[in-house]
Design an enzyme around this catalytic site. Structure first.
Site, PDB file in Angstrom:
ATOM      1  N   GLY A 179     -30.610  21.686   1.596  1.00 52.40           N
ATOM      2  CA  GLY A 179     -31.613  21.734   2.651  1.00 52.40           C
ATOM      3  C   GLY A 179     -31.232  22.771   3.696  1.00 52.40           C
ATOM      4  O   GLY A 179     -31.438  23.971   3.522  1.00 52.40           O
ATOM      5  N   GLY A 180     -30.628  22.308   4.783  1.00 54.66           N
ATOM      6  CA  GLY A 180     -30.306  23.160   5.928  1.00 54.66           C
ATOM      7  C   GLY A 180     -29.667  24.495   5.581  1.00 54.66           C
ATOM      8  O   GLY A 180     -30.112  25.550   6.064  1.00 54.66           O
ATOM      9  N   TRP A 199     -36.553  24.000   1.242  1.00 56.48           N
ATOM     10  CA  TRP A 199     -36.799  24.470   2.609  1.00 56.48           C
ATOM     11  C   TRP A 199     -37.440  23.405   3.498  1.00 56.48           C
ATOM     12  O   TRP A 199     -37.533  23.564   4.708  1.00 56.48           O
ATOM     13  CB  TRP A 199     -37.702  25.717   2.583  1.00 56.48           C
ATOM     14  CG  TRP A 199     -37.075  26.936   1.979  1.00 56.48           C
ATOM     15  CD1 TRP A 199     -35.876  27.028   1.303  1.00 56.48           C
ATOM     16  CD2 TRP A 199     -37.614  28.266   1.994  1.00 56.48           C
ATOM     17  NE1 TRP A 199     -35.656  28.319   0.896  1.00 56.48           N
ATOM     18  CE2 TRP A 199     -36.708  29.106   1.306  1.00 56.48           C
ATOM     19  CE3 TRP A 199     -38.784  28.836   2.514  1.00 56.48           C
ATOM     20  CZ2 TRP A 199     -36.930  30.477   1.138  1.00 56.48           C
ATOM     21  CZ3 TRP A 199     -39.014  30.194   2.337  1.00 56.48           C
ATOM     22  CH2 TRP A 199     -38.087  30.993   1.661  1.00 56.48           C
ATOM     23  N   GLY A 213     -28.876  16.014   5.871  1.00 55.27           N
ATOM     24  CA  GLY A 213     -29.080  16.534   7.217  1.00 55.27           C
ATOM     25  C   GLY A 213     -28.153  15.940   8.262  1.00 55.27           C
ATOM     26  O   GLY A 213     -28.375  16.089   9.461  1.00 55.27           O
ATOM     27  N   GLU A 247     -37.188  11.865   1.619  1.00 59.53           N
ATOM     28  CA  GLU A 247     -38.109  11.994   2.757  1.00 59.53           C
ATOM     29  C   GLU A 247     -39.543  11.648   2.349  1.00 59.53           C
ATOM     30  O   GLU A 247     -40.326  11.157   3.162  1.00 59.53           O
ATOM     31  CB  GLU A 247     -37.996  13.409   3.350  1.00 59.53           C
ATOM     32  CG  GLU A 247     -36.677  13.562   4.129  1.00 59.53           C
ATOM     33  CD  GLU A 247     -36.055  14.937   4.104  1.00 59.53           C
ATOM     34  OE1 GLU A 247     -36.750  15.911   3.771  1.00 59.53           O
ATOM     35  OE2 GLU A 247     -34.844  15.046   4.401  1.00 59.53           O
TER      36      GLU A 247
HETATM   37  P1  13P Z   1     -29.315  19.001   3.737  1.00 60.68           P
HETATM   38  O1  13P Z   1     -28.642  20.017   2.856  1.00 60.68           O
HETATM   39  O2  13P Z   1     -29.939  19.594   4.958  1.00 60.68           O
HETATM   40  O3  13P Z   1     -28.448  17.830   4.000  1.00 60.68           O
HETATM   41  O4  13P Z   1     -30.569  18.443   2.864  1.00 60.68           O
HETATM   42  C1  13P Z   1     -30.363  18.017   1.581  1.00 60.68           C
HETATM   43  C2  13P Z   1     -31.679  17.762   0.968  1.00 60.68           C
HETATM   44  O5  13P Z   1     -32.379  16.836   1.340  1.00 60.68           O
HETATM   45  C3  13P Z   1     -32.140  18.674  -0.084  1.00 60.68           C
HETATM   46  O6  13P Z   1     -33.269  18.191  -0.732  1.00 60.68           O
END
Ligand code: 13P
Length: 249
Positions: free
Chosen positions: A233-234, A10, A173, A97
């Site tokens: 993620g998203g 998340w 992302g 990140e």
């Molecule tokens: P997204 O699915 O938003 O590209 O993010 C992937 C992610 O960093 C999961 O840890």
């Protein structure tokens, strides 16, 4: 047969209310798939609530990071023991990140992973190359180095209790997903790299793909032989999308 894991990261999303709403929607929806372990990783402040809401259900809870220290004067850190006391069973480590914005190194990730394993948490160790590294033809070199260092000193048993996530930084992302073939190539390479320590443990190791995974592309990615799930993620923030990915398993 390797375990398939569908995990939602998340990130910096999920107030108490949002956590309650999203988990309730997942539990009320078709988020159960006997072929997959379903995992949500909310921010620290929502972990206890998430664990409480999912207790006795098919959904497990993970944290997004943890301290490399056990306890003491480390302001703002959260320890493995603290995670365990609120019902967390998995912990994401070395997300790009964390590496990019907080200077985390492979060496630190290795230290955290060893501590997590010693405490009985399942580490999800993240690796991934940047677009510059890929375009320079350095993907194998970068990923190989990250794997070597993050699992340095691991025994076969430690590998068996771990999960690896391949997250190409350029796909996170951005809406730009690695093609199933591109991802498969790196996943296979990771498994071969881990096999240098123990081939049986490498064979049993779940390797998740992360980077713009959505219901529309999950099927193609998850049907690759060395892709054992997703770190999302998203799309994990919308119950319908996350369920769509769980269904694609
Ligand atoms: P997204 O699915 O938003 O590209 O993010 C992937 C992610 O960093 C999961 O840890």
């Amino acid at each position: 047969m390797r375990r398939t894991i569908i995990a939602g990261n998340w990130k910096l999303n999920g107030t108490i209310q949002e956590t309650e709403d999203l988990i309730t929607a997942l539990l009320n929806g078709e988020s159960k798939n006997d072929k997959a372990t379903v995992l949500v990783c909310p921010p620290y402040t929502s972990l206890q609530l998430a664990a409480k809401l999912t207790s006795g259900t098919h959904i497990a809870v993970g944290a997004q990071d943890m301290s490399a220290q056990e306890k003491g004067a480390y302001t703002a850190e959260v320890s493995a023991d603290m995670l365990l006391t609120v019902g967390v069973t998995y912990v994401i480590l070395g997300h790009s990140e964390r590496r990019q914005y907080h200077g985390e190194t492979d060496r630190l990730v290795n230290k955290k992973a060893k501590l997590a394993l010693a405490k009985g948490l399942t580490p999800i160790i993240c690796v991934g190359e940047t677009i510059d590294q890929r375009e320079a033809g350095d993907t194998d070199k970068v990923i190989g180095g990250q794997i070597e260092e993050t699992i340095s000193g691991f025994t076969a048993d430690m590998i068996r209790r771990s999960v690896i996530a391949y997250e190409p930084v350029w796909a996170i992302g951005t809406g730009q997903t690695a093609t199933p073939e591109m991802a498969q190539e790196v996943h296979k390479f990771i498994r071969e790299k881990v096999a240098a320590t123990d081939s049986e443990a490498a064979e049993a190791l779940p390797i998740l793909y992360g980077g713009s995974m959505k219901p529309g592309n999950a099927d193609g990615l998850l049907s690759q032989p060395d892709i054992d799930g997703g770190l999302i993620g998203g799309a994990s923030l919308k119950a319908a999308d996350f369920i769509g990915i769980i269904k694609a398993v």
